[in-house]
Design a protein around this motif. Structure first.
Motif, short mmCIF file in Angstrom:
data_model
loop_
_atom_site.label_atom_id
_atom_site.label_comp_id
_atom_site.label_asym_id
_atom_site.label_seq_id
_atom_site.Cartn_x
_atom_site.Cartn_y
_atom_site.Cartn_z
N PRO A 68 -2.22 -3.61 -8.12
CA PRO A 68 -1.52 -4.05 -6.92
C PRO A 68 -1.16 -2.87 -6.02
CG PRO A 68 0.03 -3.92 -8.74
CD PRO A 68 -1.34 -3.59 -9.31
N ILE A 69 -0.75 -3.20 -4.81
CA ILE A 69 -0.21 -2.18 -3.93
C ILE A 69 1.10 -1.65 -4.51
CG2 ILE A 69 -1.28 -3.16 -1.86
CD1 ILE A 69 1.35 -4.56 -1.25
N ALA A 70 1.64 -0.61 -3.93
CA ALA A 70 2.88 -0.02 -4.44
C ALA A 70 4.02 -1.02 -4.36
CB ALA A 70 3.22 1.23 -3.65
N PRO A 71 4.90 -1.05 -5.37
CA PRO A 71 6.07 -1.93 -5.28
C PRO A 71 7.07 -1.39 -4.25
CG PRO A 71 6.21 -0.55 -7.24
CD PRO A 71 4.86 -0.30 -6.63
N LEU A 72 7.93 -2.27 -3.77
CA LEU A 72 8.94 -1.87 -2.81
C LEU A 72 9.88 -0.82 -3.38
CD1 LEU A 72 9.92 -5.25 -1.08
CD2 LEU A 72 8.38 -3.47 -0.25
N ASN A 73 10.02 -0.80 -4.69
CA ASN A 73 10.88 0.20 -5.31
C ASN A 73 10.38 1.61 -5.05
OD1 ASN A 73 10.28 -2.25 -7.29
ND2 ASN A 73 12.49 -1.83 -7.38
N ASP A 74 9.06 1.76 -4.90
CA ASP A 74 8.47 3.08 -4.64
C ASP A 74 8.23 3.33 -3.16
OD1 ASP A 74 8.45 3.39 -7.38
OD2 ASP A 74 6.32 2.86 -7.59
N ASP A 75 8.01 2.27 -2.39
CA ASP A 75 7.68 2.42 -0.97
C ASP A 75 8.22 1.21 -0.22
OD1 ASP A 75 6.63 2.74 1.54
OD2 ASP A 75 4.52 2.78 0.90
N ARG A 76 9.30 1.38 0.54
CA ARG A 76 9.93 0.26 1.24
C ARG A 76 9.03 -0.32 2.33
NH1 ARG A 76 13.06 -2.12 -1.81
NH2 ARG A 76 13.81 -3.33 -0.03
N SER A 77 8.00 0.39 2.73
CA SER A 77 7.08 -0.12 3.75
C SER A 77 5.85 -0.78 3.15
CB SER A 77 6.64 1.01 4.69
OG SER A 77 5.88 1.97 3.98
N SER A 78 5.78 -0.84 1.82
CA SER A 78 4.61 -1.42 1.16
C SER A 78 4.51 -2.91 1.47
CB SER A 78 4.69 -1.20 -0.34
OG SER A 78 3.57 -1.75 -1.00
N GLY A 79 3.29 -3.40 1.60
CA GLY A 79 3.08 -4.82 1.87
C GLY A 79 1.86 -5.04 2.73
N THR A 80 1.32 -6.24 2.70
CA THR A 80 0.21 -6.62 3.56
C THR A 80 0.63 -7.79 4.43
OG1 THR A 80 -0.68 -8.04 1.80
CG2 THR A 80 -1.54 -5.81 1.94
N ASP A 81 0.09 -7.85 5.62
CA ASP A 81 0.47 -8.89 6.57
C ASP A 81 -0.04 -10.26 6.13
OD1 ASP A 81 1.74 -7.06 8.22
OD2 ASP A 81 -0.10 -6.65 9.37
N PHE A 82 0.70 -11.28 6.50
CA PHE A 82 0.22 -12.65 6.34
C PHE A 82 0.44 -13.40 7.65
CE2 PHE A 82 4.46 -12.59 4.14
CZ PHE A 82 5.19 -13.29 5.10
N PRO A 83 -0.35 -14.44 7.93
CA PRO A 83 -0.23 -15.16 9.20
C PRO A 83 1.10 -15.88 9.31
CG PRO A 83 -1.78 -16.28 7.74
CD PRO A 83 -1.45 -14.97 7.09
N VAL A 84 1.67 -15.87 10.52
CA VAL A 84 2.97 -16.52 10.76
C VAL A 84 2.86 -17.59 11.85
CG1 VAL A 84 4.37 -14.62 9.89
CG2 VAL A 84 3.66 -14.64 12.30
#
Length: 448
Positions: free
Chosen positions: A381-397
């Motif tokens: 997986p991508i980095a957890p938020l515990n390691d990188d608060r900016s981690s994440g991938t976009d989803f449609p809104v």
């Protein structure tokens, strides 16, 4: 999956003996938007169904839009002659209804387990996913948590009003987590919890949430994932009824107030093998990481399931504990996929993205499909938020963007069923277009 008629017949006869005043039983199932449809049967006719008489309802009842209308979806509804489809009684779900003015019963029905199940029925979609996991020796244990708001029974110009504190007769308009709110609204909350238990639902912890008049109910962990989703669906129905009986409205609407937190559906899932070993804890939790990666990869392509309407998408605006990107983390409520602290035996994921008004069968099916995909592909997986608060991938809104991301996705089509995906996406598209066909007061105020 078929239950012997003698078992069902015994259930109906025991019910009639225990509740002799009940003359009718509502036979109910959840449609695509998450509303119950069905028929009210005389209890003596129910006994005939339990003994083996056919139970048929229109196939296209599953396709109803949010407002109950039928949409043209392929050849369904208008070019297929509106055929009936067989349903079966779900054993163990025949229970009394206590919130109506007359004695009444209710019982779940479904097409899953029949000779010709409806491919796009939500319970059947989940049943197929579970059967595939079972064939691989994977057994989920599931628990739902549901948030909801209480409102005053009367609307003000069509808008909800804060519920009145029964002790002070003042409106409960202060956002807080105070335990005193549970005491002030104990009469209705206790009735909701007891009614749920009377329905066979393992309801446990009740919490006062942040929003004014907002609460959360937790359900026990179940090794019968279909039954866990049944509990979530039935709780919504009984809670609305109990609230009205006490002079309130209960709503699982995702975002009733822009300035206060929305209501979510949190789903805890752990996976076990046939010997009872927690698969997510295997190989120093490497399987957990693979499962998380699969969940995050499919999440942007299942947004019409997790946020099934225009209002549900509003909830994803960055308010308290509502994720704005596909992310994960240990003990982090800002993440879509949270890993609660636990021992290896109870290691699990908590999927926090779905809105409270989402269809629980489809939400769980999408989550399990993501877990299955991750265990198969074994990606990191991508980095957890515990390691990188900016981690994440976009989803449609936006709904049309979400539908476009879901419908052609190969893995989603393979795991949830291509026919279901096509029907569901067209249902969401048509609902969205129907929602746009009304000019509201703000539009006149801005542009007139």
């Amino acid at each position: 999956m078929k239950t012997p008629s003698c078992t069902l017949l015994a259930e109906v006869r025991a019910f009639r003996q225990k509740y002799p005043d009940v003359r009718y039983v509502d036979l109910i199932a959840l449609d695509i938007p998450g509303h119950f449809y069905g028929k009210r049967y005389p209890v003596e006719m129910l006994e005939k169904v339990a003994a083996g008489s056919p139970l048929k309802l229109p196939q296209n009842a599953v396709l109803l839009g949010v407002q109950g209308g039928l949409f043209k979806i392929g050849d369904y509804c208008f070019n297929d002659g509106d055929p009936d489809a067989n349903r079966r009684l779900v054993p163990g779900t025949l229970k009394p209804v206590s919130w109506e003015s007359q004695p009444l019963g209710q019982m779940l029905i479904t097409s899953d387990g029949t000779d010709a199940p409806i491919e796009f029925e939500p319970r059947e979609v989940l049943a197929r996913v579970l059967q595939r996991l079972q064939n691989r020796g994977i057994h989920p244990v599931v628990a739902f948590e549901l948030e909801f708001y209480l409102f005053d029974k009367k609307l003000a110009n069509g808008l909800p009003q804060f519920p009145r504190d029964p002790l002070s007769d003042d409106t409960d308009d202060q956002p807080n987590l105070h335990i005193e709110r549970l005491s002030r609204f104990s009469a209705v909350l206790d009735d909701m919890a007891q009614t749920a238990r009377d329905q066979g639902i393992d309801s446990t912890v009740i919490t006062a949430e942040i929003g004014p008049g907002q609460f959360e109910i937790n359900f026990g962990h179940s090794d019968d994932a279909l039954r866990a989703a049944d509990w979530a669906a039935l709780f919504c129905r009984s809670t609305r009824g109990v609230a009205l009986k006490h002079g309130y409205r209960a709503s699982f609407m995702a975002k009733p107030y822009l300035q206060f937190p929305g209501s979510g559906m949190h789903v805890h899932v752990s996976l076990y093998d046939g010997a009872g070993n927690n698969l997510l804890a295997a190989h120093q939790q490497q399987a957990l990481r693979h499962a998380v990666a699969g969940c995050l990869q499919l999440l942007p392509h299942c947004m019409p399931i997790f946020a099934p309407n225009h209002n549900a998408l509003r909830r994803l605006g960055g308010t308290v504990n509502a994720a704005t990107r596909a992310s994960w983390g240990f003990e982090d409520r800002d993440a879509c996929v949270r890993i609660p602290e636990s021992d290896p035996r109870n290691l699990r994921i908590e999927h926090r993205l779905a809105s409270a008004d989402a269809n629980p069968y489809l939400v769980l099916a999408a989550i399990l499909a993501g877990l299955e995909h991750g265990l198969e592909t074994r990606q990191e997986p991508i980095a957890p938020l515990n390691d990188d608060r900016s981690s994440g991938t976009d989803f449609p809104v936006e709904m049309l963007d979400a539908v476009r991301a879901m419908q052609p996705h190969t893995v989603v089509r393979d795991t949830l069923g291509a026919e279901f995906v096509d029907v569901y996406c067209e249902n969401k598209r048509q609902d969205h277009l129907a929602f746009q066909q009304e000019i509201n007061a703000r539009e006149y105020r801005w542009f007139l």
